[in-house]
Design an enzyme around this catalytic site. Structure first.
Site, PDB file in Angstrom:
ATOM      1  N   PHE A  86       0.820  -1.219   0.000  1.00  0.00           N
ATOM      2  CA  PHE A  86       0.000   0.000   0.000  1.00  0.00           C
ATOM      3  C   PHE A  86       0.852   1.267   0.000  1.00  0.00           C
ATOM      4  O   PHE A  86       0.407   2.315   0.442  1.00  0.00           O
ATOM      5  CB  PHE A  86      -0.986  -0.023   1.185  1.00  0.00           C
ATOM      6  CG  PHE A  86      -1.692  -1.337   1.337  1.00  0.00           C
ATOM      7  CD1 PHE A  86      -2.645  -1.726   0.422  1.00  0.00           C
ATOM      8  CD2 PHE A  86      -1.357  -2.218   2.357  1.00  0.00           C
ATOM      9  CE1 PHE A  86      -3.265  -2.962   0.522  1.00  0.00           C
ATOM     10  CE2 PHE A  86      -1.969  -3.460   2.463  1.00  0.00           C
ATOM     11  CZ  PHE A  86      -2.936  -3.828   1.546  1.00  0.00           C
ATOM     12  N   LYS A 108     -12.563  -9.908 -12.075  1.00  0.00           N
ATOM     13  CA  LYS A 108     -12.655 -10.469 -10.720  1.00  0.00           C
ATOM     14  C   LYS A 108     -11.669  -9.778  -9.776  1.00  0.00           C
ATOM     15  O   LYS A 108     -12.029  -9.332  -8.677  1.00  0.00           O
ATOM     16  CB  LYS A 108     -12.393 -11.974 -10.754  1.00  0.00           C
ATOM     17  CG  LYS A 108     -12.783 -12.673  -9.475  1.00  0.00           C
ATOM     18  CD  LYS A 108     -12.396 -14.153  -9.458  1.00  0.00           C
ATOM     19  CE  LYS A 108     -13.457 -15.037 -10.069  1.00  0.00           C
ATOM     20  NZ  LYS A 108     -13.233 -16.468  -9.753  1.00  0.00           N
ATOM     21  N   GLU A 128      -5.653   3.562  -6.469  1.00  0.00           N
ATOM     22  CA  GLU A 128      -5.780   4.751  -5.616  1.00  0.00           C
ATOM     23  C   GLU A 128      -7.237   5.207  -5.496  1.00  0.00           C
ATOM     24  O   GLU A 128      -7.722   5.470  -4.399  1.00  0.00           O
ATOM     25  CB  GLU A 128      -4.933   5.911  -6.145  1.00  0.00           C
ATOM     26  CG  GLU A 128      -3.578   5.533  -6.736  1.00  0.00           C
ATOM     27  CD  GLU A 128      -2.622   4.859  -5.783  1.00  0.00           C
ATOM     28  OE1 GLU A 128      -2.666   5.145  -4.575  1.00  0.00           O
ATOM     29  OE2 GLU A 128      -1.836   4.011  -6.255  1.00  0.00           O
ATOM     30  N   LYS A 159      -7.548   2.103 -17.388  1.00  0.00           N
ATOM     31  CA  LYS A 159      -6.963   3.124 -16.524  1.00  0.00           C
ATOM     32  C   LYS A 159      -6.757   2.487 -15.136  1.00  0.00           C
ATOM     33  O   LYS A 159      -7.316   1.446 -14.836  1.00  0.00           O
ATOM     34  CB  LYS A 159      -7.884   4.339 -16.407  1.00  0.00           C
ATOM     35  CG  LYS A 159      -8.172   5.016 -17.746  1.00  0.00           C
ATOM     36  CD  LYS A 159      -8.860   6.386 -17.587  1.00  0.00           C
ATOM     37  CE  LYS A 159     -10.335   6.253 -17.275  1.00  0.00           C
ATOM     38  NZ  LYS A 159     -11.056   7.566 -17.325  1.00  0.00           N
TER      39      LYS A 159
END
Lengths: 213, 709
Positions: free
Chosen positions: B238, B604, B676, B672
C-alpha cells in the site's frame, strides 16, 4: 500440556541476562561439571558455557505436523509459529503481528484453531498440528481452498493461510450459520487488502455446499 | 483495440488469480521464507528517546549472550560507501548507524545478529543506551506555525484569491486526519546474502525490485547487475514498500560484517516507525457558490507532518485544483518538520487526504444550499481539465454517479439530517468522489511460446496483491487466443526485463500495454512463419518449423498523443450507515464504489481491488489513528490491539461497480488505474453519511463513538 516432561526445564523465575548466566553456571553447568568435570571446566574457561547451556536449555518435543511425526530438540521459548517457519520450513503459516492480534498464524492443534504465535512449541507435545500445507489431499484442494480461489477471497495472499484455517474451523465449530455469525467468528483474522466480503462468500458457499470440512 | 481479438478465452466474470493456487496452499513464498543456507537473524533495537544524542551504548552484555554474532551500532557499522552526507533534509531516507543523533522515537540504534531468532531477540533486550535528551516536537497542531512551503508543491492560484469569501453562499471548515499506518499483513523483511565481495542476492519486501536494486547498488557502490533482488510475492504494501528503507541497508551491511546471510524481519511495532505512514494532516477548505449551486471559489489549505531529516511532500490540495469547474481556486500546502520518522505515500496518497476535506466540504455546501449532493457535483462538473485546459482522455464520472446512486437507493435518502431511523438506529446516506492521474510509463516484457503451447510472460514488476499477473495473463490470453491455463507469468525479479515499481495506479496500463505489444509482436512472428496466415495453432507452427520456442522481448511506452489529453481515473463512493443514538456506534450497512477506470481487463481481481480500497477508506473514516503521547514523543498504540483496522465484523457486502468504457488514448486495452481511486473519497462518503444520519459533522477523523454522543 502433556504430563510427560521430556526433560527438566528451568524454573519459572524471570532471570535477567547477567543472573541468567550465573544461574546457568551454578546449576546446569555444575551438573555438567559433575558429569564430566575436566572437559566442562575447560569449556567454561573458553566461554563454552553458553554453548553447553544451549544444549541443556533445549527440550525434547514429539509432534505430528500434517501427518509427519517429528522428534525435535527445541528451546522452550520457541513459539509454534517460529518452530514451523524457521525449523520445519513450513512457511505457509504466516507471522503478521506475533502478538495474537491478527490471526495470520492460525493453525489447527488437534483440530482446533489456535494462534501459533501465542503457543510455545513445547505446549504441543504429543499433539497433532495441521497447517495450510496439510489441508489439501495431494493435488486435490480442500473445498475451502477452492472456494477462496473462486470467490477471490484474498489479494496479496499473506493472511490467506490463516483465514482458510480459521474458516475451516469456523464451520466445524458450528459458527457459520449466517453472514453475521461468520463475520463475528472470523474477526480474529485481519485482511489489510480488504477481502472480507469475498471471504464471507467463500465460507458461506462451503457451508451451504455441505461438504465435509 | 488495435488488434482483433481472436477468440474469447476469458470468462465473463474474469480469471481467478493465476497465483491463487500457490496462495491458498501456502506455497507462495514471501521475502522472509526462503531457506538460505547458514542464515542468521537480525533484531532491531530502537531509540527510547525522541530527540537528542546517544551518550553511550552498552553492547557487551548482548555480545556475550548465547549465539550472538554481532551487535551493530553507529560505532562499528561497516562502511556504507554510498552514504556521503549525514541526515540533511531531502538527502534520501534516514542513513542508519552513521552517528549518535536521534531524530525520532524508535529510530534504530542497534542491530543484533544471532544464530537463531530467539537468541537475537533476547540479546536485543540487553542493549542499553544512555542519551542526552533534547526537547522534542511531535504535535502537529502545536507546530503548525513552523510549517513551510516545500519546493515540490508551490502555492497555486487560478483567478482570484479567496474568492469564496465574497460568494452568496459560503462555508469554511477545518478537517483533520490523524496519522494512519499502512500495516500490510506481511512484516517488512529481507534476507541479504553476499555471494562474493561485490555481489549480493536479496529476497526483499519491495514494490520495486529494480528500484531496490538501484538503491542497494548505490549504497554499496556495486554495479546494479551485481545486486539480485527477488520479490515474486509481496504480502501487501500500500506504499510502505515503495522505497528502500534503512533496515534493508542495515541487513545488507550486517551480512557483510558477519559473512553470513542475514534475515531481518521487522516486528509489528517496528512497522509503525520504520516504513512510513500517511501523515497527520490539518486542512481548511473554503467553498463559495451562487444560490443555484455554481462554485465561485475554492480555497484549500493543508499542513502535513514530515520528519526533521526529509521534506515529505504529497498532493493533498491537488484535488481542489482539478475536481470541479470553479473559476477561482487557490491552494496552499505546508509541511511541518517534527521528531517523527518520514511519512511515505499510502494508498491514494495525498489525494485521499485532500478528498476527505474537499468532499466533506462539498457535502456541507450542499446542505447550506439545500441541493442534493450529487446534483451539486453535476452542476460543477468539469468538462475539461480546469488545471491544464486540456480535454480529458476519457471521463464517465456522471455515469458513475448514476450507477452508484441507483445501486444504493439514493432516492431513499432524506436531505434533512437525522430524519431516517430503522430499529432504533439512525440511518444516513453519504457519497464522495475521487480522482487520480491515469498514467502509463515504460515497461519491457518477454513473451515466449514453448513447443508444448505454454506461453511465458516475464517482467520485473511485483504483484503486491492487485492481481497484476492475472491481468497480464488475461490480456495475453485474449490477444494470443490461447487458454489462460497455458500462460505462466513470472514477476518480481530484478533479472527480468525492466518494469516500473508497483504503485501510483499505473501498472496495468504500463505493463499490460507491454504484454499487449509483446503478444502482437509474437503473433507477427508466427504470422511470418505461417506465410502470412493467422493460425493460433502455435505448437503446430513451431513443430512445422522445427522450433523449440518463439520469443520476443518488447519495450513499450505510451504515444506522444497522450500529451494532448488530461488523463484521470474517477471514482464515486456511496455509503449507508446505521448510527446508534445511545452509544454512538457507527455501522456501515452498505458500501458501493463505482469506478471509471476505463476498460476492465481483469474483472474479478479489479472488483476485489475496489472493495479493498473502500474498506481501507472505511478504516480511515471510523477507526484508524496512530496516537503519540507527546510528553514522550512515543506511539502508544503500535500494535493491532490498539491501532484499529477494519475486521470482518466491521464490513458489510461491499460492492464494486465499473462504468467499463475504454479510454481511447492511454493504452491499447483502454484501461486506466484503480488502486488509488478505490480509497480516494471513501472517508468523506462515510463522514457525510454519519452527518446525514445524525446531524453531527465530525471534522476530525476517525469518527469514533465518543465524538457522536
Amino acid at each position: 500440556m502433556s504430563d510427560k516432561k521430556p526433560c527438566k526445564s528451568p524454573d519459572n523465575e524471570v532471570l535477567s541476562g547477567e543472573s541468567r548466566r550465573e544461574f546457568l553456571k551454578k546449576s546446569t553447568l555444575l551438573t555438567a561439571i559433575a558429569l564430566t568435570p575436566g572437559v566442562a571446566v575447560k569449556a567454561a574457561e573458553g566461554q563454552w558455557d553458553e554453548k553447553l547451556a544451549g544444549v541443556f536449555e533445549k527440550m525434547l518435543l514429539h509432534v505430528e505436523v500434517n501427518g509427519v511425526k517429528h522428534s525435535l530438540m527445541v528451546e522452550p521459548r520457541v513459539t509454534l509459529l517460529d518452530l514451523l517457519r524457521e525449523q520445519l520450513d513450513l512457511t505457509g503459516t504466516k507471522k503478521g503481528c506475533d502478538h495474537g492480534q491478527c490471526g495470520a498464524c492460525t493453525v489447527h492443534v488437534d483440530g482446533h484453531r489456535v494462534n501459533s504465535c501465542l503457543t510455545l512449541g513445547v505446549m504441543v507435545n504429543d499433539k497433532k498440528i495441521t497447517t495450510i500445507e496439510g489441508l489439501a489431499k495431494g493435488d486435490q484442494l480442500h473445498p475451502m481452498q477452492e472456494a477462496f480461489l473462486k470467490h477471490d477471497g484474498f489479494q496479496c495472499g499473506y493472511c490467506t493461510p490463516g483465514q482458510i484455517m480459521s474458516a475451516v474451523a469456523c464451520i466445524r465449530e458450528g459458527h457459520a450459520n449466517s453472514e453475521g455469525e461468520i463475520r463475528e467468528y472470523m474477526s480474529g483474522n485481519i485482511c489489510r487488502c480488504g477481502a472480507y466480503p469475498n471471504i464471507v462468500n467463500a465460507i458461506q458457499e462451503v457451508k451451504d455446499g455441505g461438504q465435509t470440512v | 483495440m488495435e488488434s482483433k481479438i481472436l477468440n474469447k478465452p476469458i470468462p465473463e466474470e474474469g480469471l481467478s488469480r493465476v497465483d491463487g493456487r500457490l496462495k491458498v496452499t501456502g506455497k507462495a513464498k514471501y521475502s522472509a521464507e526462503y531457506d538460505v543456507k547458514g542464515v542468521c537473524y537480525g533484531v532491531m533495537v530502537g531509540s527510547t528517546i525522541t530527540k537528542g544524542n546517544i551518550k553511550s551504548i552498552e553492547t557487551k552484555t548482548a555480545e556475550r549472550a548465547p549465539g550472538v554474532l554481532a551487535v551493530i551500532t553507529y560505532l562499528n557499522c561497516p562502511n556504507i560507501p554510498g552514504y556521503h552526507t549525514d541526515n540533511q533534509p531531502d538527502k534520501g531516507p534516514l542513513k542508519i548507524f552513521i552517528d549518535d543523533k536521534i531524530y525520532f522515537n524508535g529510530q534504530p540504534i542497534a542491530l543484533v545478529i544471532a544464530d537463531t531468532y530467539e537468541r537475537a531477540l533476547f540479546a536485543a533486550s540487553l542493549v542499553k543506551a544512555d542519551y542526552t535528551k533534547d526537547q522534542h516536537q511531535t504535535d502537529l497542531k502545536a507546530n503548525l506555525s513552523s510549517g513551510f512551503s516545500p519546493s515540490k508543491a508551490k502555492d497555486y492560484l487560478r483567478g482570484q484569491e479567496d474568492a469564496y469569501k465574497l460568494a452568496p453562499v459560503k462555508i469554511e471548515h477545518e478537517y483533520t486526519l490523524p496519522t494512519e499506518v499502512h500495516n500490510p499483513m506481511e512484516l517488512h523483511a529481507i534476507i541479504a546474502c553476499w555471494d562474493a565481495d561485490d555481489k549480493i542476492t536479496v529476497w526483499d519486501k519491495t514494490q520495486g525490485v529494480k528500484s531496490t536494486q538501484r538503491v542497494i547498488a548505490q549504497a554499496f557502490k556495486l554495479p546494479p547487475e551485481n545486486v539480485q533482488v527477488t520479490a515474486p510475492f509481496v504480502g501487501g504494501a500500500f506504499g510502505a514498500a515503495l522505497r528502500t528503507w534503512p533496515h534493508e541497508i542495515a541487513a545488507v551491511a550486517a551480512a557483510k560484517l558477519v559473512k553470513r546471510p542475514v534475515k531481518l524481519v521487522l516486528s509489528r511495532a517496528d512497522m509503525f516507525t520504520s516504513v512510513g505512514y500517511r501523515p497527520h494532516t490539518w486542512q481548511k477548505v473554503g467553498l463559495g457558490a451562487t444560490a443555484d449551486g455554481k462554485l465561485v471559489g475554492i480555497t484549500h489549505e493543508a499542513s502535513g507532518q514530515t520528519s526533521v531529516y526529509e521534506n515529505f511532500t504529497e498532493g493533498v490540495v491537488n484535488i481542489s485544483q482539478l475536481m470541479y469547474a470553479s473559476p477561482n481556486v487557490n491552494t496552499r500546502y505546508r509541511i511541518v518538520p517534527l521528531n517523527v520518522n518520514t511519512p511515505t505515500p499510502m494508498r491514494g496518497p495525498g489525494e485521499a487526504t485532500g478528498a476527505y476535506a474537499l468532499e466533506s466540504a462539498m457535502d456541507e455546501l450542499s446542505y447550506a444550499l439545500n441541493i442534493d449532493p450529487i446534483e451539486l457535483r453535476i452542476r460543477n462538473h468539469a468538462d475539461s481539465d480546469p488545471l491544464s485546459g486540456k480535454p480529458y482522455s476519457s471521463k464517465f464520472l456522471k455515469e458513475a454517479y448514476q450507477l452508484g446512486a441507483d445501486k444504493i437507493g439514493w432516492s431513499e435518502r432524506s436531505q434533512k439530517p437525522g430524519s431516517l431511523t430503522k430499529d432504533g438506529w439512525l440511518v444516513g446516506y453519504g457519497m464522495g468522489a475521487g480522482m487520480f492521474g491515469a498514467y502509463r510509463s515504460n515497461a519491457t516484457v518477454t513473451a515466449r511460446l514453448m513447443a508444448d503451447g505454454t506461453l511465458f510472460l516475464q517482467t520485473s514488476v511485483t504483484d503486491i496483491g492487485p492481481g497484476t499477473g492475472t491481468a497480464m495473463a488475461s490480456i495475453a490470453a485474449e490477444s494470443m487466443g490461447i487458454s489462460p491455463e497455458k500462460i505462466r507469468v513470472e514477476l518480481g525479479d530484478s533479472a527480468l526485463p525492466p518494469s516500473p515499481t508497483q504503485g501510483g495506479s499505473q501498472v496495468t496500463s504500463t505493463v499490460g500495454a507491454a504484454v499487449f505489444d509483446a503478444c502482437k509482436e509474437l503473433k507477427d512472428k508466427f504470422r511470418q512463419l505461417d506465410g502470412g496466415a493467422d493460425s493460433t495453432d502455435y505448437t503446430a507452427l513451431l513443430q512445422k518449423n522445427k522450433l523449440q520456442k518463439l520469443e520476443v522481448t518488447t519495450a513499450s511506452k505510451g504515444s506522444a498523443a497522450m500529451n494532448n489529453y488530461a488523463a484521470f481515473s474517477w471514482s464515486v463512493h456511496f455509503i449507508q450507515v446505521y448510527v446508534n443514538p445511545n452509544t454512538g456506534v457507527v455501522k456501515v450497512n452498505k458500501a458501493i464504489s463505482v469506478a471509471d477506470a476505463g476498460h476492465i481487463v481483469s474483472p474479478k481481481t479489479a472488483a476485489s481491488q475496489i472493495k479493498g480500497g473502500s474498506i481501507m477508506g472505511i478504516g480511515m473514516a471510523l477507526m484508524e489513528e496512530a496516537v503519540i503521547d507527546h510528553r514522550y514523543g512515543r506511539l502508544v498504540n503500535n500494535n493491532f490491539a490498539d491501532y484499529h483496522m477494519p475486521v470482518q465484523a466491521d464490513i458489510p457486502q461491499v460492492e464494486a461497480l465499473f462504468v467499463n468504457k475504454p479510454d481511447p488514448y492511454l493504452n491499447p486495452m483502454g484501461a486506466k488505474g484503480m488502486g488509488e481511486i478505490a480509497t480516494i473519497g471513501v472517508a468523506a462518503a462515510v463522514a457525510n453519511a454519519v452527518y446525514n444520519a445524525t446531524g453531527k459533522r465530525i471534522r476530525e477523523l476517525p469518527i469514533t463513538p465518543d465524538k457522536l454522543i
